[in-house]
Design an enzyme around this catalytic site. Sequence first.
Site, mmCIF file in Angstrom:
data_model
loop_
_atom_site.group_PDB
_atom_site.id
_atom_site.type_symbol
_atom_site.label_atom_id
_atom_site.label_comp_id
_atom_site.label_asym_id
_atom_site.label_seq_id
_atom_site.Cartn_x
_atom_site.Cartn_y
_atom_site.Cartn_z
ATOM 1 N N LYS A 84 -10.026 -52.278 35.751
ATOM 2 C CA LYS A 84 -10.277 -52.904 34.448
ATOM 3 C C LYS A 84 -11.080 -51.954 33.566
ATOM 4 O O LYS A 84 -11.626 -50.953 34.064
ATOM 5 C CB LYS A 84 -11.046 -54.216 34.647
ATOM 6 C CG LYS A 84 -12.421 -54.041 35.300
ATOM 7 C CD LYS A 84 -13.032 -55.387 35.696
ATOM 8 C CE LYS A 84 -14.343 -55.204 36.409
ATOM 9 N NZ LYS A 84 -14.846 -56.473 36.983
ATOM 10 N N ARG A 115 -20.930 -68.465 37.335
ATOM 11 C CA ARG A 115 -20.371 -67.865 36.127
ATOM 12 C C ARG A 115 -18.956 -68.407 35.927
ATOM 13 O O ARG A 115 -18.660 -69.018 34.921
ATOM 14 C CB ARG A 115 -20.391 -66.344 36.276
ATOM 15 C CG ARG A 115 -20.011 -65.578 35.055
ATOM 16 C CD ARG A 115 -20.004 -64.080 35.299
ATOM 17 N NE ARG A 115 -19.025 -63.680 36.308
ATOM 18 C CZ ARG A 115 -18.676 -62.429 36.570
ATOM 19 N NH1 ARG A 115 -19.238 -61.430 35.903
ATOM 20 N NH2 ARG A 115 -17.781 -62.151 37.500
ATOM 21 N N TYR A 158 -35.039 -36.221 16.139
ATOM 22 C CA TYR A 158 -35.378 -37.482 15.475
ATOM 23 C C TYR A 158 -36.664 -38.074 16.052
ATOM 24 O O TYR A 158 -36.861 -38.094 17.270
ATOM 25 C CB TYR A 158 -34.259 -38.504 15.651
ATOM 26 C CG TYR A 158 -33.054 -38.275 14.772
ATOM 27 C CD1 TYR A 158 -33.181 -38.315 13.382
ATOM 28 C CD2 TYR A 158 -31.810 -38.019 15.325
ATOM 29 C CE1 TYR A 158 -32.067 -38.103 12.565
ATOM 30 C CE2 TYR A 158 -30.696 -37.822 14.523
ATOM 31 C CZ TYR A 158 -30.838 -37.865 13.143
ATOM 32 O OH TYR A 158 -29.736 -37.664 12.347
ATOM 33 N N MET A 183 -26.371 -38.617 17.595
ATOM 34 C CA MET A 183 -24.996 -39.115 17.681
ATOM 35 C C MET A 183 -24.049 -38.079 18.286
ATOM 36 O O MET A 183 -23.199 -38.406 19.106
ATOM 37 C CB MET A 183 -24.512 -39.548 16.290
ATOM 38 C CG MET A 183 -23.164 -40.247 16.322
ATOM 39 S SD MET A 183 -22.565 -40.710 14.699
ATOM 40 C CE MET A 183 -23.591 -42.116 14.314
#
Length: 353
Positions: free
Chosen positions: A33, A129, A250, A298
């Site tokens: 998956k 669940r 940053y 990024m």
Amino acid sequence: MRPARAIIDLAALRHNYRLARAMHAGRALAVIKANAYGHGAVACARALAPEADGFAVAFLDEAQALREAGITRPILLLEGVFDGRELAEVVRLGLWTVVHHAAQIDMIEALPAGAALNVWLKVNSGMNRAGFLPADADAAWRRLQASGKVREITLMTHFARADEPHVLTTLEQAAHFDAATAHLPGARSLANSAAILGWPQARRDWARPGILLYGADPMPAADNGLQPVMTLESAVMAVREIGPGEALGYGGRFVAERRTRVGLVAMGYADGYPRTVPDGTPVTIDGQPGRLIGRVSMDMLTVDLTELPDSGIGSRVELWGRQVAVNRVAAAAGTIAYELLCNVKRVRFSYTD
Ligand SMILES: *Cc1c(COP(=O)(O)O)cnc(C)c1O
């Protein structure tokens, strides 16, 4: 060309599948998956198809893509279907489907005559669940049987805490499942990767290995012969020195205490490398142990080359793979290997075998 890439070792994938199957000593659905946990579902399915007993994906679209790519092996939908139209497609494509709530039985009953589904009936043994309560398993099984649309029913459950070797929840869940299904015929399936590795008591007819196929041990303490399948790598594209007191990147998170040689690497969070990792997160640089410094941006991240004078522009940087376990990066990022692997994108993928 930008050097960021994911290299997928299909021989390692097969090795891990064989290991899982042998350890569990039964049939095993290879769980592919989420694009095979980010590794490329079609390529992984093709590599495993000659020997895999079957595959598991989350939902119909994932299975359709595999059928379109020529995969003819059984494919199980772990979430089952969402509506009757999907169920008709399941019949047409010869897929197997999980049934975990009553509305899915309604859909099966509403199928035109002639369907002969292979259904995996999911029992909620304590994860709370998905799945039928143990007390309702019997009635669900009988409804499926009486529908006339079902050829085979496999009984399954899923573990909440199989990756915790000292927590007995897994054994309790197995006992609840066994008690609820004792008088029902059919094959059983309990074990995910962690249970295959850590809970021999959970071995039944079918295993459902996911993460271990990709070589990331959900219980990293053990040495169990798994081989990492994905190597995420890039290269140094620029080098600069910063002096004591100078900040990097940053937020100025990393501040140099001494002259520091900084390597700029073409890899960022848009490629799936986690932004949340701290200074000191392991990498290798030309095979040597190294560390990330400064915040991941990024498209780029920065590494410390101060102790690696032979490194420079073009040096290979492994973010995870055979040298840096993806589990280590996941721990540094406060997450699990599953999430890191699933999130890899934008980089070039290449496959070796
Ligand atoms: C994803 C999934 C698996 C595989 O789990 P791993 O921990 O990756 O081995 C097995 N069973 C079900 C029902 C799943 O959803």
